[in-house]
Design an enzyme around this catalytic site. Structure first.
Site, PDB file in Angstrom:
ATOM      1  N   CYS A  21      28.376 -27.008 -52.845  1.00 59.62           N
ATOM      2  CA  CYS A  21      29.109 -28.278 -52.832  1.00 59.62           C
ATOM      3  C   CYS A  21      30.604 -28.010 -52.857  1.00 59.62           C
ATOM      4  CB  CYS A  21      28.705 -29.111 -54.044  1.00 59.62           C
ATOM      5  SG  CYS A  21      29.812 -30.500 -54.332  1.00 59.62           S
ATOM      6  N   HIS A  28      27.780 -32.332 -60.857  1.00 61.47           N
ATOM      7  CA  HIS A  28      27.296 -32.708 -59.527  1.00 61.47           C
ATOM      8  C   HIS A  28      26.171 -33.745 -59.561  1.00 61.47           C
ATOM      9  CE1 HIS A  28      26.601 -31.750 -55.219  1.00 61.47           C
ATOM     10  NE2 HIS A  28      25.314 -31.863 -55.486  1.00 61.47           N
ATOM     11  N   SER A  75      28.938 -38.276 -47.457  1.00 66.15           N
ATOM     12  CA  SER A  75      28.363 -37.029 -46.974  1.00 66.15           C
ATOM     13  C   SER A  75      28.179 -35.998 -48.084  1.00 66.15           C
ATOM     14  CB  SER A  75      29.246 -36.455 -45.858  1.00 66.15           C
ATOM     15  OG  SER A  75      30.590 -36.408 -46.273  1.00 66.15           O
ATOM     16  N   HIS A 130      28.007 -35.377 -54.711  1.00 70.83           N
ATOM     17  CA  HIS A 130      28.868 -35.155 -55.877  1.00 70.83           C
ATOM     18  C   HIS A 130      29.646 -36.449 -56.158  1.00 70.83           C
ATOM     19  CE1 HIS A 130      30.964 -32.172 -58.540  1.00 70.83           C
ATOM     20  NE2 HIS A 130      31.705 -33.254 -58.676  1.00 70.83           N
ATOM     21  N   GLN A 170      37.543 -42.168 -52.895  1.00 68.23           N
ATOM     22  CA  GLN A 170      38.667 -41.807 -52.045  1.00 68.23           C
ATOM     23  C   GLN A 170      39.829 -42.766 -52.275  1.00 68.23           C
ATOM     24  OE1 GLN A 170      37.914 -40.648 -47.930  1.00 68.23           O
ATOM     25  NE2 GLN A 170      35.749 -41.085 -48.195  1.00 68.23           N
TER      26      GLN A 170
HETATM   27  O1  G1P Z   1      35.827 -39.706 -45.448  1.00 64.95           O
HETATM   28  P1  G1P Z   1      34.342 -39.488 -45.293  1.00 64.95           P
HETATM   29  O2  G1P Z   1      33.609 -39.645 -46.597  1.00 64.95           O
HETATM   30  O3  G1P Z   1      34.001 -38.202 -44.621  1.00 64.95           O
HETATM   31  O4  G1P Z   1      33.865 -40.646 -44.321  1.00 64.95           O
HETATM   32  C1  G1P Z   1      33.307 -41.863 -44.720  1.00 64.95           C
HETATM   33  O5  G1P Z   1      34.287 -42.777 -45.232  1.00 64.95           O
HETATM   34  C2  G1P Z   1      35.340 -43.149 -44.327  1.00 64.95           C
HETATM   35  C3  G1P Z   1      36.218 -44.175 -45.010  1.00 64.95           C
HETATM   36  O6  G1P Z   1      35.510 -45.361 -45.341  1.00 64.95           O
HETATM   37  C4  G1P Z   1      34.773 -43.682 -43.014  1.00 64.95           C
HETATM   38  O7  G1P Z   1      35.818 -43.827 -42.091  1.00 64.95           O
HETATM   39  C5  G1P Z   1      33.712 -42.736 -42.418  1.00 64.95           C
HETATM   40  O8  G1P Z   1      33.115 -43.344 -41.302  1.00 64.95           O
HETATM   41  C6  G1P Z   1      32.646 -42.443 -43.484  1.00 64.95           C
HETATM   42  O9  G1P Z   1      31.667 -41.583 -42.975  1.00 64.95           O
END
Ligand code: G1P
Ligand code: G1P
Lengths: 346, 346
Positions: free
Chosen positions: B51, B113, B161, B164, B168
């Site tokens: 991870c 995790h 993806s 964990h 953002q």
């Molecule tokens: O940034 P990550 O986790 O790879 O990506 C994920 O969040 C983003 C922000 O909402 C999106 O644009 C992506 O389509 C999604 O897969």
């Protein structure tokens, strides 16, 4: 530094809705370790005794489908809208609601359970366009129907619960927001220039020739400058038509032809039955004049990198702005290069 | 006929965005024969050597994570936005774009995790809130940053993806549309009444007590009247705070506590690690005054009927208006009844 559209993060403006979208062209190299979709694409039979859309079968409400041999439309057994019901406004402090009347119809594109639009003959697709025209006209003339929304959800990824080729029509008393936004933008341009916004845009795109996917005498298919979905496509007539009913017979056939071309390219992209939601935006049916309206059909497909990796419109997209990685120009180039002959027929 | 909100199709108005949503309360009995999601929920380990978010591991760009023991944030290796770059406007006929600068960060909620917010201690969630406060402040003070969007995509169904626990933050030079809409609506109310729109709304909801999921001294969690997603929840402070940084220590703890409660109820709903996208909307950081802003956190979860059946926002929703079947009142009642103790800890 000057903005290079294929290199720098930027926002693009959608002239039809007045909204912005974030483009991150440098981000296409991001590895994907997330969810992969299943591709379940067995051989489909032409008639499925368990399908409630196949000719002659009995539906959920006990009704029997006719033995139709081209197209067939009926009122959805589980309509989200109803003809009878209140239409009044409810307001209590900061709570505000309004009764909404309407009709939801299902349109079977073909009696053959195994087909999809790209696998159908142009003649057969023309019959689909013809039933859309009829429904738009008949529903639009009903009392209290201000908008007729024609759409298709294709593929289980897009919430389609039956692979039998079909679309839907939701006609309702209010003008939905997506249509409203486009009315506002088109009207502003019409008032300022006395011309159709979309027609002016199509002409600019034909001059530039950077985002056009294919065209014929009467229609253009392109990836709009402001596309949100990776392989979004907009199909529009070259002449100014506010609604699909005003197409000439020749134009109607051209429309069917370009629908076949675009959806064939889609299937060829990842050698899969390409999922999408498509919809036709046209003039509202509340009886007012809408000379500014230029009808068009849009395809919003979720797939991004392959038959199993889609674009997720999630956190940032839900709370801020839509976002994309590959640019409209790259998507258009890819689609343009693809064959018009379906991979299954090769 | 008068509108009965639990019986008749209707549109509801979102006071925060100025948008409408279609509600079809009679439609919940529709059978579902469409796509079923997989539930992959094996035992998760506390440390995964593969991870890229676990402490001490090496990321895609070669950097090594510190051995953090609470929370940890860093700049996304595949940022959709970049600090350097042009910010200029490009216009050519009907094409319009603007360079966009910004910073994308990843915030690890815990070194463990195997955890998710509902499985974390309140103390640990408070540390997450504290890092959100710090990031909002630091990023918001940077040149050219007009908005700091904090969000979490939870679960692979929401495009996450890596399991964990993390969220953002995308900070950027423009104010995104979702924030803009809410500014407009809140400002109009502030100008007319000299009061916070959201505070007035919360007070009305407390009086009515029909859509509240849970509350504590300082926060309320409810299914908003205009909820789009089946089990959408809005968490807001009872006092008027334009941004999360102005919370008192006591309020910060209350915020952590209610986040744990709501996400625990979510997991208990279908006995699954409940997927969602959440986000915090607050005052833009372009330096202007926004006294009207009342910060809040929203959860948009896709699941509808079970751990495997989600609501699809597709054709009609993309081309017309968002649509829902179960009402906000039904959803609130269901969530209210659920235990605050996580099913895994019983
Ligand atoms: O940034 P990550 O986790 O790879 O990506 C994920 O969040 C983003 C922000 O909402 C999106 O644009 C992506 O389509 C999604 O897969
Ligand atoms: O009417 P269907 O095909 O059962 O349902 C599908 O399309 C509708 C209209 O876009 C959506 O509201 C549903 O979420 C989707 O599953």
């Amino acid at each position: 530094m000057t903005l290079e559209i294929n290199k720098h993060p930027h926002r693009r403006y959608n002239i039809l809705t007045g909204e912005w979208i974030l483009v991150s062209p440098h981000r296409t190299k991001r590895p994907w370790r997330g969810r992969q979709e299943d591709v379940v694409e067995g051989q489909k039979v032409s008639y499925d005794p368990n399908c409630y859309l196949c000719p002659g079968n009995v539906r959920a409400n006990g009704e029997k489908n006719p033995s139709y041999d081209t197209v067939f439309s009926f009122t959805n057994d589980f309509s989200a809208l109803q003809v009878d019901g209140p239409g009044n406004l409810f307001e209590e402090g900061l709570l505000k609601a309004k009764g909404e009347k309407g009709v939801c119809k299902v349109v079977c594109f073909s009696p053959d359970h195994s087909l999809t639009l790209p696998l159908m003959e142009i003649d057969a697709i023309e019959k689909v366009v013809a039933i859309w025209q009829d429904e738009y006209k008949v529903l639009g003339q009903m009392d209290d129907i201000s908008n007729v929304q024609i759409f298709e959800n294709k593929g289980s990824l897009m919430g389609c619960s039956n692979p039998h080729p079909h679309g839907q029509i939701w006609a309702q008393s209010s003008i939905p927001q997506e249509v409203e936004k486009k009315s506002t933008q088109q009207l502003a341009h019409w008032k300022e220039h006395g011309r159709s916004l979309l027609k002016d845009y199509l002409e600019q795109e034909m001059d530039l020739n950077e985002r056009i996917v294919c065209e014929n005498n009467d229609f253009i298919a392109l990836v709009p400058y402001w596309a949100v979905w990776p392989y979004e496509v907009l199909i529009a007539p070259k002449k100014h038509h506010p609604e699909i009913t005003s197409l000439s017979l020749k134009e109607r056939r051209s429309f069917a032809e370009i629908i076949k071309k675009v959806t064939t390219k889609y299937d060829n992209l990842f050698s899969t039955s390409f999922p999408y939601s498509s919809g036709i935006h046209q003039k509202p049916t509340d009886g007012k004049e809408y000379p500014e309206w230029h009808f068009h059909m849009s395809f919003y497909p979720p797939l991004l990198r392959s038959a199993t990796v889609k674009k997720f419109m999630v956190g940032y997209e839900m709370f801020a702005d839509p976002q994309r990685d590959i640019t409209a120009e790259q998507a258009a180039e890819t689609l343009r290069q693809l064959s018009d002959v379906h991979y299954r027929n090769k």
